[in-house]
Every structure is written in C-alpha cells, then in structure tokens.
Design an enzyme around this catalytic site. Structure first.
Site, PDB file in Angstrom:
ATOM      1  N   ASP A 193      47.543  96.530  20.238  1.00  0.00           N
ATOM      2  CA  ASP A 193      46.368  97.149  20.846  1.00  0.00           C
ATOM      3  C   ASP A 193      46.738  98.552  21.315  1.00  0.00           C
ATOM      4  O   ASP A 193      47.878  98.992  21.093  1.00  0.00           O
ATOM      5  CB  ASP A 193      45.818  96.279  22.006  1.00  0.00           C
ATOM      6  CG  ASP A 193      44.296  96.346  22.069  1.00  0.00           C
ATOM      7  OD1 ASP A 193      43.769  97.466  22.207  1.00  0.00           O
ATOM      8  OD2 ASP A 193      43.642  95.296  21.966  1.00  0.00           O
ATOM      9  N   HIS A 265      41.263 100.365  18.559  1.00  0.00           N
ATOM     10  CA  HIS A 265      42.360  99.782  19.352  1.00  0.00           C
ATOM     11  C   HIS A 265      43.721 100.072  18.716  1.00  0.00           C
ATOM     12  O   HIS A 265      44.603  99.221  18.671  1.00  0.00           O
ATOM     13  CB  HIS A 265      42.151  98.274  19.520  1.00  0.00           C
ATOM     14  CG  HIS A 265      41.043  97.934  20.478  1.00  0.00           C
ATOM     15  ND1 HIS A 265      41.128  98.183  21.831  1.00  0.00           N
ATOM     16  CD2 HIS A 265      39.815  97.390  20.285  1.00  0.00           C
ATOM     17  CE1 HIS A 265      40.004  97.787  22.435  1.00  0.00           C
ATOM     18  NE2 HIS A 265      39.183  97.320  21.510  1.00  0.00           N
ATOM     19  N   GLU A 329      35.010  97.090  18.769  1.00  0.00           N
ATOM     20  CA  GLU A 329      35.046  98.276  19.632  1.00  0.00           C
ATOM     21  C   GLU A 329      35.702  99.487  18.952  1.00  0.00           C
ATOM     22  O   GLU A 329      36.687 100.024  19.436  1.00  0.00           O
ATOM     23  CB  GLU A 329      35.793  97.923  20.928  1.00  0.00           C
ATOM     24  CG  GLU A 329      35.083  96.805  21.698  1.00  0.00           C
ATOM     25  CD  GLU A 329      35.806  96.404  22.976  1.00  0.00           C
ATOM     26  OE1 GLU A 329      35.126  96.138  23.969  1.00  0.00           O
ATOM     27  OE2 GLU A 329      37.052  96.342  22.981  1.00  0.00           O
TER      28      GLU A 329
HETATM   29  C1  ACM Z   1      36.852  91.849  22.442  1.00  0.00           C
HETATM   30  O1  ACM Z   1      36.759  91.256  23.529  1.00  0.00           O
HETATM   31  N1  ACM Z   1      36.944  93.179  22.405  1.00  0.00           N
HETATM   32  C2  ACM Z   1      36.869  91.126  21.186  1.00  0.00           C
END
Ligand code: ACM
Ligand code: ZN
Length: 538
Positions: A193, A265, A329
């Site tokens: 991440d 991410h 995201e």
């Molecule tokens: C998430 O909680 N961004 C999958």
C-alpha cells in the site's frame, strides 16, 4: 440444545461442569441432535485413530490431540489404522458434495468424525474442540449426539493489512490460527500500500529495500503532526517466509489470497520508481493515511511491465487460484492531465459515455492484469471500483462500499464476496463510548451488527444469488499498531462473521450466540488472545 439447555444438562448430570462437553459452539452447526444414553468418557492414553497412508488425516489427528491437551490437559495418542482404545475415529467418505461437510457421532463405542474430505474432518475437529471445556480435568464426558454440518458459503474470508503497520510471521500465523478456529478458509493478505511495500520482488529489490520504510508517521487522524520516527525498515516478507505462511495455512485448510493493490495505493512503489507515475515525482512513501492522487501512470508501457513482473513473482509464491489486484480508490486527476495517459486512451479509442475516459483507463490496467493472471491459470479478485470502467471478463468482485457493487456484479454474472464497511470493517470502533477504546479509524460496528449481516441481497433473483460466494471481515491497520490491539479489534467480531459465513440463516439467533460466547472466550484466554468484552455491554 440451546445454550441454556446445555447448562441445565450439565447441572443435572452426575459429572462436574469441568469435564462435560457442550455442543453449543460457534459457528452453530446446521443440525445437533442429542441421543439418549450415558456419556462416552475420554481419558489420557486413549487413541485418535486415522486412516493409514493419509498424511493430511495424520495431521488432523495431531491437531485434535494437541487441542485436547491444551484445553484439558488430557493427552491422547494418534494411531493409524485401528485401536482397541479408540476415543475418536477420524474417517473420510461422507457422502456429501460439499468438501467441508462433516458428521460427528458420539455413542457408547466412541466418537466418530467423518468428513466429505480432509477439510471436512478438520472442521469437525474444530467443532469438537470448541465443545470441550477449557479446564484441567481427568476425564472428558461426551454426551451422545449426532451432528451434521456443512458451511453455507464456499468462500469464508478474513483480511489482514500488513502494509500500514507490519506484523511478524509469527503473528500472521497466529492470525491464521484464529481463522481456523472460526472455520474461515481464505486469508486475504494485503501486502502492499502507499505506506509500505512488504512483498519481496527479486526483480526489484529496491521495492523492499526502500519502499518498506517511511520517514515518519502522522500522529492521530491526519493531524499534520508527525512522530519524527522512521518506520518499516526491513519490515517485509521474503518469498521464503510467504511460502512458509502458505504452507502453514494449507495445513489448516486455508488458502492465502495475496493482494497487490493497483493502480492506486502505489506510493511506496512510486517512491522507488518515479518514472511509473504520471508526473515523474519525486514521491515518498506515505506518511499519513487516506487516498493519494499519485498513482501508476496508465499510459506508460513500463507500468504494465512492472505489474506483470510483480504478479509473475507473486504467483510463483502463492498457489491460490484467486489473486487480488486491488483496484480501489484510484483518483483520476493525474491521468486527466497526463499526456501519456490521454494518448493511450486515444489509441484505445476510449470516448466518454457510460464510463469516463479515465474510468476506462482504470479498466484497461485491471484487464491487462487479469489477462496476465488468466494466461497463468489464475483468476482475479478486485474491489468494487473495478466495476466502474467495465468489469474485466472473469473478475470476482469484493463489494466493500455497501452491497450495490456486489448486486451489480452478480447481475453481470460475476462471482461476489460481500465485505461491506457497514458490517465487515473491524477497524471501526466496537463500543459506543470510545473514551477508553484504542484510537480507531472511526465508525461504530458492534458485534451484534456484524452478526446481522445477510450477504445475499433479497433484490437478486435466485440465479443471481448463486454468484454470492461468500463474505469476509477486514482488518485495516492504519491505527492498529500491535498484535494485541489487532486481536482486540478482531475478537469476538470474528466469531460473529464466522456464523454469518458458516451457518444457515434459520439457525442463527443473536441472543443464543451471545450465550454461547463465554465458552469461546475461555478458549481465547487459554490461547492467549486479547479480546473485547463489549458484547456484554448493557
Ligand atoms: C478499501 O477499503 N479501500 C477496499
Ligand atoms: Zn499517466
């Protein structure tokens, strides 16, 4: 028997509570039928018999003997083939198409656990283990019973984020032990991440040499104050360690689904390879939480080469049929302004319509990842944002922003795993009054709410409902810094999700579940887990 009935049975029996088994376990089996007659009594030295020549069944026998010793002090002996002293006989051949199905029969001759496969026997062992009291005793008294059980869902998942905070191999194994205790069969491992890259990629040693470390970490919830302390240097999993964890999980019938989150991410990777970003950087490993605008450039061929190289190494380490590629995201601001991204969109003939050009670019990247995985015999899982630019052809969707992504995917005949924030995000607070709680991301998710989850939306047709293959709990770790805090957030909410995943809805009852909880908590204590007691809040 209900939990209350179990206590009455103990009170009426000649034996002490200490040694008497109670079959009111979590998750509740589909059918528990008491049988008349005296208890079958188990003492040290008796045998756990398993079929000759079956290594998995030998291991199952060893698990059961270890569990009983741990809980009651009584030491049984695994024996292959036959024994005149058999306390428990483990066998295969249960006629049931569900491999996780099992039956437990206790009569005057002993205890038989028969599974449709070795995993079914393992779940029978977990049920039996949870039925045995956690107390030192010279004899365990098993009331006669016939239990017939099988899971509701094939995919029963638990996710752990090891990027935001790192957890050791030992803790990952402890987490896997918890999954096994709760009949969960998929460990979703969030490995990368923005705030730290934690999977060794031999082609790119810099990813873990540099990308695992952030210079400092924000204090609290993005307060703009930082702790000034470097975090994460050397904190990653070597491929050998990953293999060790895969093997440990497999012994417990748990599949490990690794996740490399892309194309968003990705700050940790961008900090090492700035040419993979639209602006060219410089970038730094994330020092605070949230969603960052800098993501992999969708128009740079080097991005796809990077993805294929990373996934290529990942699938050599993880045998899982499912590989998770994230997809959540991913802001599109950089792609809108990037000449390379826009040229790629033109080349691919993308025009804004049902989906924006940039959403189609996101789909393009994810589809390329899927193509690579499919060509290597694997299938892809993505978070529900992967629906936005059009779903990749064979993708399974993890629906986290509520149920609607899952509904849409099921309508498109794609497999779905339900993990909505409303019921499955164990990083949320579990108490209404948060004053004495460890700092959490926010929200309010008490055990009862987890228990209420119904993963199959009633708005789907019967055919569409079949695409809901399971449910999963998630532990994101922005605010979870230690194993003991992780355990506190997981327990006993994992018990609630396990009954959602395993037990048919007509067998579920929250008050009864609560009454069954103290026995399981005794086991948590014996195993050294930290757990929350808020389930008993008035
Ligand atoms: C998430 O909680 N961004 C999958
Ligand atoms: Zn770009």
């Amino acid at each position: 028997m209900t939990a209350a009935a179990c206590l009455v049975a103990v009170a009426l029996s000649a034996q002490s509570d200490e040694g008497t088994v109670c079959y009111n376990v979590i998750p509740a089996p589909q059918a528990v039928a008491p049988v008349q007659g005296a208890t079958f009594d188990v003492r040290a030295g008796m045998a756990v018999v398993y079929p000759k020549g079956n290594e998995k069944m030998r291991r199952n026998a060893e698990f059961l003997t270890a569990y009983l010793k741990e809980q009651s002090g009584i030491e049984l002996v695994p024996v292959k083939g036959k024994s005149a002293q058999a306390a428990v006989t483990l066998s295969l051949g249960l006629d049931n198409p569900n491999p996780d199905a099992y039956m437990i029969s206790v009569n005057g001759d002993g205890i038989v656990i028969q599974g449709a496969s070795e995993s079914g026997v393992f779940y029978g062992i977990q049920t039996l283990r949870k039925a045995v009291p956690v107390a030192a005793t010279g004899t365990i008294y098993f009331p006669r019973v016939l239990i017939a059980d099988q899971p509701r869902f094939a995919y029963r998942g638990g996710m752990l984020d090891t990027s935001r905070h790192f957890f050791s191999v030992d803790f990952v194994k402890k987490y896997i032990d918890l999954l096994a205790l709760h009949h969960i069969n998929n460990f979703h491992w969030h490995l990368t991440d923005d705030q730290g890259w934690r999977f060794e990629v031999k082609a790119y040693p810099e990813l873990t040499a540099k990308g695992a470390k952030r210079t400092e970490t924000v204090i609290g919830r993005n307060t703009r104050k930082f702790d000034g302390t470097p975090y994460g240097e050397g904190c990653y999993f070597t491929q050998e360690q990953c293999k060790e964890i895969v093997a440990y999980a497999a012994e417990r019938y748990i599949n490990v689904v690794p996740e490399i989150d892309m194309p968003g991410h990705m700050l940790a990777a961008l900090s090492v390879f700035p040419h993979l970003g639209c602006t060219g950087g410089p970038y730094e490993v994330g020092r605070q939480w949230g969603v960052f605008d800098d993501v992999l450039c969708a128009g740079n061929p080097a991005t796809l080469e990077f993805i294929r190289t990373v996934l290529g190494e990942l699938i050599k380490v993880f045998p899982s049929h499912y590989i998770h590629v994230g997809g959540d995201e991913c802001p599109k601001v950089r792609w809108k302004a990037c000449a390379k991204c826009q040229a790629k969109a033109q080349e691919l003939g993308f025009v804004a319509g049902e989906h924006s050009v940039e959403d189609q670019l996101q789909s393009y990247v994810i589809r390329e990842a899927e193509k690579f995985l499919n060509a290597n015999g694997r299938d892809m899982i993505g978070w529900d944002e992967t629906l936005e630019g059009g779903l990749a052809p064979n993708a399974t969707v993890m629906s986290w922003r509520g149920f609607s992504g899952g509904v849409e995917a099921a309508r498109q005949h794609h497999s779905v795993i339900m993990t909505p924030t409303s019921h499955c995000y164990f990083d949320y607070y579990q108490a209404w009054n948060t004053e004495n709680e460890p700092l959490a991301i926010g929200g309010y998710l008490p055990v009862g709410k987890v228990y209420e989850l119904e993963p199959v939306p009633s708005s789907l047709t019967d055919k569409e409902k079949e695409y809901i293959i399971g449910a999963q709990c998630n532990l994101w770790t922005e605010y979870i810094t230690s194993p003991s805090q992780a355990e506190y957030m997981l327990l006993p909410r994992m018990a609630a999700i396990s009954e959602v995943q395993w037990t048919q809805p007509d067998r579920k009852n929250y008050e009864d579940f609560r009454a069954r909880m103290p026995r399981l908590m005794k086991l948590y204590e014996r195993l050294g887990y930290n757990y929350s007691r808020h389930i008993f809040d008035k």
